[in-house]
Design an enzyme around this catalytic site. Sequence first.
Site, PDB file in Angstrom:
ATOM      1  N   ARG A  33       7.527  19.846  -3.907  1.00  8.20           N
ATOM      2  CA  ARG A  33       8.060  20.649  -2.799  1.00  8.20           C
ATOM      3  C   ARG A  33       7.652  22.089  -3.068  1.00  8.20           C
ATOM      4  NH1 ARG A  33      10.241  23.596  -5.781  1.00  8.20           N
ATOM      5  NH2 ARG A  33      10.898  24.859  -4.031  1.00  8.20           N
ATOM      6  N   GLY A  34       7.915  22.949  -2.090  1.00  5.35           N
ATOM      7  CA  GLY A  34       7.451  24.329  -2.207  1.00  5.35           C
ATOM      8  C   GLY A  34       6.093  24.433  -1.514  1.00  5.35           C
ATOM      9  N   ALA A  35       5.922  25.508  -0.734  1.00  5.35           N
ATOM     10  CA  ALA A  35       4.769  25.592   0.162  1.00  5.35           C
ATOM     11  C   ALA A  35       3.420  25.411  -0.534  1.00  5.35           C
ATOM     12  CB  ALA A  35       4.807  26.939   0.886  1.00  5.35           C
ATOM     13  N   ARG A  73       5.684  16.607   6.180  1.00  2.68           N
ATOM     14  CA  ARG A  73       6.713  17.656   6.327  1.00  2.68           C
ATOM     15  C   ARG A  73       6.161  18.684   7.324  1.00  2.68           C
ATOM     16  NH1 ARG A  73       9.754  20.025   1.276  1.00  2.68           N
ATOM     17  NH2 ARG A  73      11.300  20.406   2.900  1.00  2.68           N
ATOM     18  N   GLN A 172      17.873  23.646  -5.024  1.00  2.00           N
ATOM     19  CA  GLN A 172      16.631  24.033  -5.716  1.00  2.00           C
ATOM     20  C   GLN A 172      16.850  25.255  -6.613  1.00  2.00           C
ATOM     21  OE1 GLN A 172      16.813  23.228  -2.462  1.00  2.00           O
ATOM     22  NE2 GLN A 172      14.906  22.414  -1.654  1.00  2.00           N
ATOM     23  N   ASP A 213       7.855  29.672   3.684  1.00  2.00           N
ATOM     24  CA  ASP A 213       7.113  28.469   4.058  1.00  2.00           C
ATOM     25  C   ASP A 213       6.132  28.730   5.194  1.00  2.00           C
ATOM     26  OD1 ASP A 213       8.559  26.200   2.420  1.00  2.00           O
ATOM     27  OD2 ASP A 213      10.004  27.722   3.000  1.00  2.00           O
ATOM     28  N   ASN A 223      11.957  30.368   5.848  1.00  2.00           N
ATOM     29  CA  ASN A 223      12.173  30.032   4.434  1.00  2.00           C
ATOM     30  C   ASN A 223      13.404  29.142   4.351  1.00  2.00           C
ATOM     31  OD1 ASN A 223      11.408  30.270   1.646  1.00  2.00           O
ATOM     32  ND2 ASN A 223      13.247  31.498   1.335  1.00  2.00           N
ATOM     33  N   LYS A 224      13.717  28.720   3.137  1.00  2.00           N
ATOM     34  CA  LYS A 224      14.827  27.783   2.914  1.00  2.00           C
ATOM     35  C   LYS A 224      16.095  28.228   3.630  1.00  2.00           C
ATOM     36  CE  LYS A 224      14.649  24.698   1.234  1.00  2.00           C
ATOM     37  NZ  LYS A 224      14.449  23.430   1.989  1.00  2.00           N
TER      38      LYS A 224
HETATM   39  O1  MRU Z   1      12.304  22.237   0.986  1.00  2.00           O
HETATM   40  P1  MRU Z   1      11.481  22.890  -0.071  1.00  2.00           P
HETATM   41  O2  MRU Z   1      12.107  22.879  -1.418  1.00  2.00           O
HETATM   42  O3  MRU Z   1      10.046  22.428  -0.070  1.00  2.00           O
HETATM   43  O4  MRU Z   1      11.488  24.368   0.443  1.00  2.00           O
HETATM   44  C1  MRU Z   1      10.477  25.217   0.145  1.00  2.00           C
HETATM   45  C2  MRU Z   1      10.991  26.217  -0.751  1.00  2.00           C
HETATM   46  O5  MRU Z   1      11.010  26.009  -1.930  1.00  2.00           O
HETATM   47  C3  MRU Z   1      11.471  27.447  -0.249  1.00  2.00           C
HETATM   48  O6  MRU Z   1      11.711  27.565   1.063  1.00  2.00           O
HETATM   49  C4  MRU Z   1      10.767  28.560  -0.957  1.00  2.00           C
HETATM   50  O7  MRU Z   1      11.588  29.638  -0.984  1.00  2.00           O
HETATM   51  C5  MRU Z   1       9.463  28.912  -0.333  1.00  2.00           C
HETATM   52  S1  MRU Z   1       8.201  27.818  -0.678  1.00  2.00           S
HETATM   53  C6  MRU Z   1       7.631  28.359  -2.151  1.00  2.00           C
END
Ligand code: MRU
Length: 323
Positions: A33-35, A73, A172, A213, A223-224
Amino acid sequence: MIIDQRKLPHQFIIEPLCTVDDAIAAIRDMHVRGAGLIGATAGFGMHLAAAQARPGQLADALADGGDRLDKSRPTARNLFYATTMVYEAGNISAENALTQALWIADKDTADSTAIGEYGNELIKPGFRIQTHCNAGWLAFVNFGTALSPIYKSHQSGKEIFVWVDETRPRSQGARLTAFELLSAGIDVTLICDNMAGVVMSKGKVDAVITGCDRVASNGDTANKIGTMSLSILAKYFRIPFYIAAPTPTIDMSASSGEDIPIEERAPEEMTTFRGLRVAPEGIKTFNPAFDVTPAENITAIVTEKKIVYPPFEKNLKTLFERS
Ligand code: MRU
Protein backbone atom coordinates in the site's frame (compact mmCIF):
# COMPACT_ATOMS: atom_id res chain seq x y z
CA MET A 1 9.39 -9.80 -3.59
CA ILE A 2 7.26 -7.64 -1.31
CA ILE A 3 6.87 -7.11 2.42
CA ASP A 4 3.40 -8.22 3.49
CA GLN A 5 2.43 -5.05 5.36
CA ARG A 6 -0.71 -6.56 6.84
CA LYS A 7 1.49 -8.46 9.29
CA LEU A 8 3.57 -5.53 10.53
CA PRO A 9 4.74 -4.65 13.14
CA HIS A 10 4.47 -8.16 14.59
CA GLN A 11 5.88 -10.18 11.71
CA PHE A 12 8.22 -9.20 8.88
CA ILE A 13 7.20 -11.51 6.05
CA ILE A 14 8.64 -11.37 2.54
CA GLU A 15 6.21 -12.62 -0.09
CA PRO A 16 6.93 -13.48 -3.73
CA LEU A 17 4.58 -12.19 -6.45
CA CYS A 18 4.77 -14.64 -9.37
CA THR A 19 1.93 -13.59 -11.68
CA VAL A 20 -0.01 -10.46 -12.61
CA ASP A 21 -2.89 -11.90 -10.54
CA ASP A 22 -0.58 -12.02 -7.51
CA ALA A 23 0.26 -8.35 -8.06
CA ILE A 24 -3.43 -7.43 -8.39
CA ALA A 25 -4.34 -9.28 -5.18
CA ALA A 26 -1.37 -7.76 -3.31
CA ILE A 27 -2.52 -4.23 -4.20
CA ARG A 28 -6.27 -4.86 -3.72
CA ASP A 29 -5.87 -6.65 -0.39
CA MET A 30 -3.21 -4.22 0.79
CA HIS A 31 -0.24 -6.54 1.26
CA VAL A 32 1.39 -3.52 -0.37
CA ARG A 33 0.00 0.00 0.00
CA GLY A 34 1.09 3.60 -0.29
CA ALA A 35 1.09 5.47 -3.59
CA GLY A 36 4.68 4.89 -4.71
CA LEU A 37 4.74 1.22 -3.77
CA ILE A 38 1.39 0.59 -5.44
CA GLY A 39 2.87 2.13 -8.61
CA ALA A 40 6.07 0.07 -8.45
CA THR A 41 4.12 -3.13 -7.80
CA ALA A 42 1.79 -2.39 -10.71
CA GLY A 43 4.85 -1.82 -12.93
CA PHE A 44 6.25 -5.27 -12.04
CA GLY A 45 2.74 -6.75 -12.40
CA MET A 46 2.74 -5.48 -15.99
CA HIS A 47 6.18 -7.04 -16.51
CA LEU A 48 4.80 -10.39 -15.27
CA ALA A 49 1.84 -10.08 -17.64
CA ALA A 50 4.24 -9.50 -20.53
CA ALA A 51 6.72 -12.19 -19.52
CA GLN A 52 3.95 -14.80 -19.22
CA ALA A 53 2.07 -13.84 -22.39
CA ARG A 54 1.36 -16.62 -24.90
CA PRO A 55 3.39 -16.36 -28.12
CA GLY A 56 1.99 -13.59 -30.31
CA GLN A 57 -0.26 -12.25 -27.55
CA LEU A 58 1.99 -9.70 -25.88
CA ALA A 59 -0.21 -6.69 -26.65
CA ASP A 60 -3.39 -8.44 -25.46
CA ALA A 61 -1.74 -9.69 -22.27
CA LEU A 62 -0.48 -6.19 -21.47
CA ALA A 63 -3.84 -4.57 -22.22
CA ASP A 64 -5.68 -7.13 -20.08
CA GLY A 65 -3.11 -6.93 -17.24
CA GLY A 66 -3.28 -3.13 -17.33
CA ASP A 67 -7.09 -3.07 -17.25
CA ARG A 68 -7.23 -5.41 -14.29
CA LEU A 69 -4.40 -3.71 -12.37
CA ASP A 70 -6.14 -0.35 -12.90
CA LYS A 71 -9.20 -1.74 -11.12
CA SER A 72 -7.25 -2.95 -8.07
CA ARG A 73 -7.41 0.42 -6.25
CA PRO A 74 -8.76 3.71 -7.62
CA THR A 75 -7.16 6.65 -5.82
CA ALA A 76 -3.33 6.59 -5.97
CA ARG A 77 -2.35 8.13 -9.28
CA ASN A 78 1.01 6.29 -9.35
CA LEU A 79 -0.78 3.05 -10.26
CA PHE A 80 -2.17 4.44 -13.52
CA TYR A 81 1.11 6.20 -14.26
CA ALA A 82 2.95 2.85 -13.98
CA THR A 83 0.50 0.70 -15.97
CA THR A 84 0.42 3.27 -18.78
CA MET A 85 4.20 3.61 -18.97
CA VAL A 86 4.86 -0.14 -18.93
CA TYR A 87 2.03 -0.77 -21.40
CA GLU A 88 3.63 1.62 -23.87
CA ALA A 89 7.14 0.19 -23.43
CA GLY A 90 6.01 -3.44 -23.22
CA ASN A 91 4.17 -3.33 -26.51
CA ILE A 92 7.61 -3.37 -28.11
CA SER A 93 8.92 -6.39 -26.16
CA ALA A 94 8.61 -8.15 -22.78
CA GLU A 95 12.21 -7.12 -21.98
CA ASN A 96 11.23 -3.48 -22.47
CA ALA A 97 8.39 -3.98 -19.98
CA LEU A 98 10.91 -5.15 -17.37
CA THR A 99 13.30 -2.28 -18.12
CA GLN A 100 10.42 0.19 -17.71
CA ALA A 101 9.22 -1.40 -14.45
CA LEU A 102 12.76 -1.20 -13.04
CA TRP A 103 13.02 2.44 -14.18
CA ILE A 104 9.78 3.30 -12.35
CA ALA A 105 11.06 1.64 -9.16
CA ASP A 106 14.44 3.40 -9.39
CA LYS A 107 12.78 6.76 -10.10
CA ASP A 108 10.61 6.25 -7.02
CA THR A 109 13.72 5.93 -4.85
CA ALA A 110 15.44 8.89 -6.52
CA ASP A 111 12.31 11.05 -6.10
CA SER A 112 12.00 10.12 -2.43
CA THR A 113 15.65 11.05 -1.86
CA ALA A 114 15.17 14.46 -3.51
CA ILE A 115 11.96 15.09 -1.54
CA GLY A 116 13.93 14.35 1.64
CA GLU A 117 16.49 17.00 0.71
CA TYR A 118 13.95 19.70 -0.19
CA GLY A 119 11.73 18.89 2.77
CA ASN A 120 14.71 19.04 5.13
CA GLU A 121 14.99 22.76 4.29
CA LEU A 122 11.58 23.30 5.91
CA ILE A 123 12.50 21.59 9.19
CA LYS A 124 14.26 23.67 11.85
CA PRO A 125 16.22 22.10 14.71
CA GLY A 126 13.87 21.26 17.57
CA PHE A 127 10.81 21.00 15.31
CA ARG A 128 7.87 18.90 16.49
CA ILE A 129 6.31 17.43 13.36
CA GLN A 130 2.95 15.74 13.02
CA THR A 131 2.24 13.13 10.35
CA HIS A 132 -0.76 11.04 9.34
CA CYS A 133 -0.93 7.52 7.87
CA ASN A 134 2.31 6.11 6.47
CA ALA A 135 4.35 7.77 3.75
CA GLY A 136 7.73 6.31 4.66
CA TRP A 137 9.94 3.60 3.16
CA LEU A 138 7.14 1.07 3.51
CA ALA A 139 4.87 3.12 1.26
CA PHE A 140 7.50 3.60 -1.47
CA VAL A 141 10.45 1.65 -2.85
CA ASN A 142 12.65 3.42 -0.29
CA PHE A 143 12.71 6.45 2.08
CA GLY A 144 9.17 7.67 1.34
CA THR A 145 7.77 11.15 0.95
CA ALA A 146 6.46 12.64 4.23
CA LEU A 147 9.03 10.68 6.25
CA SER A 148 11.98 11.25 3.92
CA PRO A 149 12.60 14.85 5.15
CA ILE A 150 12.28 13.55 8.71
CA TYR A 151 14.94 10.89 8.06
CA LYS A 152 17.16 13.47 6.39
CA SER A 153 16.82 15.95 9.29
CA HIS A 154 17.54 13.21 11.80
CA GLN A 155 20.63 12.07 9.85
CA SER A 156 21.90 15.62 9.60
CA GLY A 157 21.88 15.84 13.38
CA LYS A 158 18.82 18.08 13.89
CA GLU A 159 16.94 17.25 17.05
CA ILE A 160 13.37 16.54 15.96
CA PHE A 161 10.27 14.98 17.44
CA VAL A 162 7.34 13.36 15.61
CA TRP A 163 3.67 13.00 16.56
CA VAL A 164 2.22 9.99 14.73
CA ASP A 165 -1.55 9.82 14.22
CA GLU A 166 -2.89 6.31 14.70
CA THR A 167 -4.85 6.57 11.38
CA ARG A 168 -8.02 4.58 11.78
CA PRO A 169 -9.48 2.40 10.47
CA ARG A 170 -6.40 0.43 9.31
CA SER A 171 -3.93 2.01 11.73
CA GLN A 172 -1.12 2.61 9.24
CA GLY A 173 0.26 5.26 11.62
CA ALA A 174 0.32 3.01 14.67
CA ARG A 175 1.43 -0.12 12.86
CA LEU A 176 3.76 1.21 10.17
CA THR A 177 4.93 4.79 10.79
CA ALA A 178 5.54 4.13 14.49
CA PHE A 179 7.50 1.01 13.50
CA GLU A 180 9.58 2.88 10.90
CA LEU A 181 10.44 5.88 13.06
CA LEU A 182 11.13 3.87 16.20
CA SER A 183 13.45 1.55 14.22
CA ALA A 184 15.31 4.64 12.97
CA GLY A 185 15.85 5.91 16.51
CA ILE A 186 13.66 9.01 16.06
CA ASP A 187 11.83 10.51 19.03
CA VAL A 188 8.20 9.62 18.28
CA THR A 189 4.89 9.62 20.15
CA LEU A 190 1.69 7.94 19.02
CA ILE A 191 -1.67 9.69 19.37
CA CYS A 192 -5.19 8.69 18.34
CA ASP A 193 -6.55 10.73 15.42
CA ASN A 194 -8.97 12.62 17.66
CA MET A 195 -6.09 13.92 19.82
CA ALA A 196 -4.57 16.06 17.07
CA GLY A 197 -6.48 19.18 18.15
CA VAL A 198 -5.23 18.88 21.71
CA VAL A 199 -1.55 18.68 20.84
CA MET A 200 -1.91 21.54 18.38
CA SER A 201 -3.83 23.72 20.82
CA LYS A 202 -1.10 23.28 23.41
CA GLY A 203 1.49 24.66 20.97
CA LYS A 204 3.21 21.30 20.62
CA VAL A 205 3.25 21.07 16.80
CA ASP A 206 5.54 23.18 14.58
CA ALA A 207 4.59 21.64 11.22
CA VAL A 208 2.43 18.94 9.69
CA ILE A 209 3.84 16.84 6.84
CA THR A 210 1.82 14.15 5.10
CA GLY A 211 2.19 12.18 1.92
CA CYS A 212 -0.59 11.93 -0.62
CA ASP A 213 -2.22 9.69 -3.18
CA ARG A 214 -3.23 12.19 -5.86
CA VAL A 215 -2.85 15.94 -6.36
CA ALA A 216 -5.21 17.77 -8.73
CA SER A 217 -3.91 20.56 -10.97
CA ASN A 218 -5.37 23.21 -8.63
CA GLY A 219 -3.51 21.74 -5.61
CA ASP A 220 -6.46 19.92 -4.02
CA THR A 221 -4.91 16.78 -2.56
CA ALA A 222 -6.31 13.34 -1.78
CA ASN A 223 -4.67 11.58 1.13
CA LYS A 224 -5.64 9.10 3.83
CA ILE A 225 -8.98 9.76 5.49
CA GLY A 226 -8.51 12.25 8.32
CA THR A 227 -5.97 14.42 6.48
CA MET A 228 -8.57 17.06 5.57
CA SER A 229 -9.62 17.43 9.24
CA LEU A 230 -5.96 17.73 10.21
CA SER A 231 -5.48 20.49 7.63
CA ILE A 232 -8.44 22.42 9.03
CA LEU A 233 -7.02 22.14 12.54
CA ALA A 234 -3.58 23.23 11.30
CA LYS A 235 -5.08 26.29 9.61
CA TYR A 236 -7.02 27.21 12.76
CA PHE A 237 -3.88 26.95 14.90
CA ARG A 238 -1.69 28.64 12.23
CA ILE A 239 0.60 25.64 11.78
CA PRO A 240 2.25 25.10 8.37
CA PHE A 241 0.73 22.15 6.53
CA TYR A 242 3.00 20.47 3.98
CA ILE A 243 2.24 17.76 1.46
CA ALA A 244 5.10 15.65 0.06
CA ALA A 245 4.55 14.09 -3.35
CA PRO A 246 6.59 12.99 -6.37
CA THR A 247 5.37 14.20 -9.78
CA PRO A 248 3.86 10.77 -10.70
CA THR A 249 1.30 11.49 -7.94
CA ILE A 250 0.27 14.80 -9.57
CA ASP A 251 -2.65 14.43 -11.96
CA MET A 252 -2.78 17.48 -14.20
CA SER A 253 -5.88 16.05 -15.91
CA ALA A 254 -7.86 16.45 -12.66
CA SER A 255 -8.94 20.05 -12.44
CA SER A 256 -9.88 19.82 -8.75
CA GLY A 257 -10.44 17.33 -5.95
CA GLU A 258 -13.90 16.69 -7.39
CA ASP A 259 -12.19 14.72 -10.18
CA ILE A 260 -10.30 12.39 -7.84
CA PRO A 261 -11.97 8.99 -7.35
CA ILE A 262 -12.21 8.16 -3.66
CA GLU A 263 -12.07 4.50 -2.68
CA GLU A 264 -14.61 3.09 -0.24
CA ARG A 265 -13.48 -0.03 1.56
CA ALA A 266 -15.22 -2.91 3.34
CA PRO A 267 -17.32 -2.24 6.48
CA GLU A 268 -15.29 -4.85 8.38
CA GLU A 269 -12.39 -2.39 8.56
CA MET A 270 -14.61 -0.41 10.94
CA THR A 271 -16.83 -3.01 12.56
CA THR A 272 -14.03 -5.36 13.56
CA PHE A 273 -10.59 -4.88 15.08
CA ARG A 274 -8.04 -7.61 14.33
CA GLY A 275 -10.86 -10.10 13.81
CA LEU A 276 -12.85 -9.08 16.90
CA ARG A 277 -16.27 -7.50 16.28
CA VAL A 278 -16.50 -4.06 17.90
CA ALA A 279 -19.78 -2.76 16.44
CA PRO A 280 -23.22 -4.36 16.56
CA GLU A 281 -24.31 -6.70 13.76
CA GLY A 282 -26.49 -4.87 11.23
CA ILE A 283 -24.97 -1.40 11.75
CA LYS A 284 -24.72 0.72 8.59
CA THR A 285 -21.24 2.06 7.79
CA PHE A 286 -19.50 4.62 5.60
CA ASN A 287 -15.81 3.91 5.03
CA PRO A 288 -14.08 6.25 2.56
CA ALA A 289 -10.35 5.45 2.51
CA PHE A 290 -9.30 8.98 1.48
CA ASP A 291 -10.43 12.59 1.70
CA VAL A 292 -9.50 15.71 -0.21
CA THR A 293 -7.61 18.51 1.48
CA PRO A 294 -8.51 21.81 -0.23
CA ALA A 295 -5.55 23.59 -1.80
CA GLU A 296 -6.20 26.66 0.36
CA ASN A 297 -5.21 24.66 3.47
CA ILE A 298 -1.83 23.61 2.04
CA THR A 299 1.25 25.73 2.75
CA ALA A 300 3.44 24.02 0.14
CA ILE A 301 3.85 20.80 -1.83
CA VAL A 302 7.32 19.27 -1.64
CA THR A 303 8.19 17.47 -4.88
CA GLU A 304 11.39 15.89 -6.22
CA LYS A 305 11.92 18.93 -8.46
CA LYS A 306 11.29 21.77 -6.03
CA ILE A 307 9.02 23.04 -3.27
CA VAL A 308 5.83 24.36 -4.87
CA TYR A 309 4.01 27.23 -3.15
CA PRO A 310 0.57 28.72 -3.94
CA PRO A 311 -0.94 29.65 -6.29
CA PHE A 312 -0.82 25.94 -7.12
CA GLU A 313 -2.92 26.28 -10.24
CA LYS A 314 -0.08 28.28 -11.81
CA ASN A 315 2.95 26.83 -10.04
CA LEU A 316 2.25 23.09 -10.40
CA LYS A 317 2.34 23.57 -14.18
CA THR A 318 6.00 24.60 -13.99
CA LEU A 319 6.90 21.07 -12.84
CA PHE A 320 5.91 19.70 -16.22
CA GLU A 321 7.46 22.37 -18.41
CA ARG A 322 10.50 21.38 -20.44
CA SER A 323 13.57 23.27 -19.26
O1 MRU B 1 -4.66 3.09 1.89
P1 MRU B 1 -3.18 3.27 1.82
O2 MRU B 1 -2.47 2.81 3.04
O3 MRU B 1 -2.58 2.76 0.54
O4 MRU B 1 -3.09 4.83 1.78
C1 MRU B 1 -2.04 5.46 1.20
C2 MRU B 1 -1.28 6.10 2.24
O5 MRU B 1 -0.44 5.48 2.83
C3 MRU B 1 -1.51 7.45 2.56
O6 MRU B 1 -2.62 8.05 2.11
C4 MRU B 1 -0.21 8.19 2.49
O7 MRU B 1 -0.27 9.23 3.36
C5 MRU B 1 0.11 8.66 1.12
S1 MRU B 1 0.68 7.45 0.07
C6 MRU B 1 2.31 7.39 0.42
